[in-house]
Design a protein around this motif. Structure first.
Motif, PDB file in Angstrom:
ATOM      1  N   ASP A 233      -6.973 -49.034   0.966  1.00 33.52           N
ATOM      2  CA  ASP A 233      -5.684 -48.565   0.433  1.00 33.52           C
ATOM      3  C   ASP A 233      -4.558 -49.129   1.310  1.00 33.52           C
ATOM      4  O   ASP A 233      -4.189 -48.541   2.330  1.00 33.52           O
ATOM      5  N   ARG A 235      -1.345 -49.418   0.854  1.00 37.90           N
ATOM      6  CA  ARG A 235      -0.115 -48.622   0.968  1.00 37.90           C
ATOM      7  C   ARG A 235      -0.250 -47.530   2.039  1.00 37.90           C
ATOM      8  O   ARG A 235       0.667 -47.323   2.835  1.00 37.90           O
ATOM      9  N   ARG A 236      -1.374 -46.860   2.036  1.00 39.35           N
ATOM     10  CA  ARG A 236      -1.583 -45.801   3.040  1.00 39.35           C
ATOM     11  C   ARG A 236      -1.643 -46.395   4.446  1.00 39.35           C
ATOM     12  O   ARG A 236      -1.092 -45.828   5.397  1.00 39.35           O
ATOM     13  N   SER A 239       1.736 -47.405   5.704  1.00 37.26           N
ATOM     14  CA  SER A 239       2.470 -46.220   6.172  1.00 37.26           C
ATOM     15  C   SER A 239       1.996 -45.817   7.561  1.00 37.26           C
ATOM     16  O   SER A 239       2.783 -45.456   8.438  1.00 37.26           O
TER      17      SER A 239
END
Length: 240
Positions: A233, A235-236, A239
């Motif tokens: 993932d 995007r995670r 972040s």
């Protein structure tokens, strides 16, 4: 001077200015400068021309491209077993230096911090909150500090170092990670990024890791592990 150079560049026509930039690139390469160095200097010229165009000095821009750079660095981070080996070496050691190094290594791996971000930390950047410890980190390219929460093992390592740091009589408002040398002229001063690079490299050797471990490799190892834990993932992990 810089002013003379800018005047010589922007006093030319579009084609003449780009021809001059092409000759500049050829000259740098003929002098044997590394492609990365040539590209960095050309980027500075392009940036200057963009500024000149933005403020109305010229109506054109430098279009000379950088030199392709082939990546040669080994940016792989340590595998999980290698990271565990680093921690095992530190766990067998005693003393204030081992305590400090353990906290540094955990921050760079567990929280994916850059060494520059780690050595820039001050004691007041350690935030003791109701839900656990956090750090106020000034990230690369940022103007304001960002709150970074710490997992429990990392928090314990930082707290143990804070307790050990007090035995050095270092000021509470000073740098979080300091030199622990016996030399009074440097003892208590802010630890440098180069020093972190040396301690991580030696630690890798002592752990029996075949290739040299670098500080940024610990960050890469953290990102790789995060991708594995989140099934890729992006995007995670971005972040994180």
């Amino acid at each position: 001077t810089v002013e003379d150079a800018a005047r010589a560049l922007f006093g030319r026509s579009h084609g003449e200015a780009n021809l001059l930039a092409l000759k500049y690139r050829s000259n740098l390469l003929a002098r044997g400068l590394a492609p990365a160095t040539v590209s960095r200097r050309l980027a500075a010229v392009r940036s200057l021309s963009a500024l000149a165009r933005r403020i109305g000095l010229v109506g054109w821009r430098i279009e000379v491209e950088s030199v392709p750079v082939e990546p040669l660095r080994d940016c792989r981070g340590p595998a999980e077993a290698e990271y565990v080996a680093l921690l095992s070496v530190l766990d067998r050691r005693r003393g204030v230096k081992a305590t400090r190094d353990r906290a540094i290594v955990r921050l760079m791996h567990d929280c994916a911090l850059r060494r520059g971000e780690v050595v820039a930390l001050d004691v007041p950047d350690v935030l003791d909150e109701t839900d656990g410890m956090a750090l106020a980190v000034l990230g690369k390219g940022r103007r304001e500090k960002v709150r970074v929460t710490l997992p429990e093992p990392t928090r314990d390592a930082v707290q143990t170092w804070l307790d050990a740091r007090r035995t050095l009589a270092a000021p509470d408002a000073g740098p979080l990670f300091v030199n622990v040398s016996r030399d009074p002229s440097v003892r208590g001063s802010r630890l440098t990024g180069d020093a972190v690079g040396q301690l991580v490299g030696r630690l890798g050797q002592d752990a029996g890791v075949a290739r040299r471990i670098k500080p940024h490799g610990l960050r890469h190892g953290a990102i790789t592990k995060a991708l594995d834990l989140t099934n890729g993932d992006v995007r995670r992990v971005a972040s994180f």
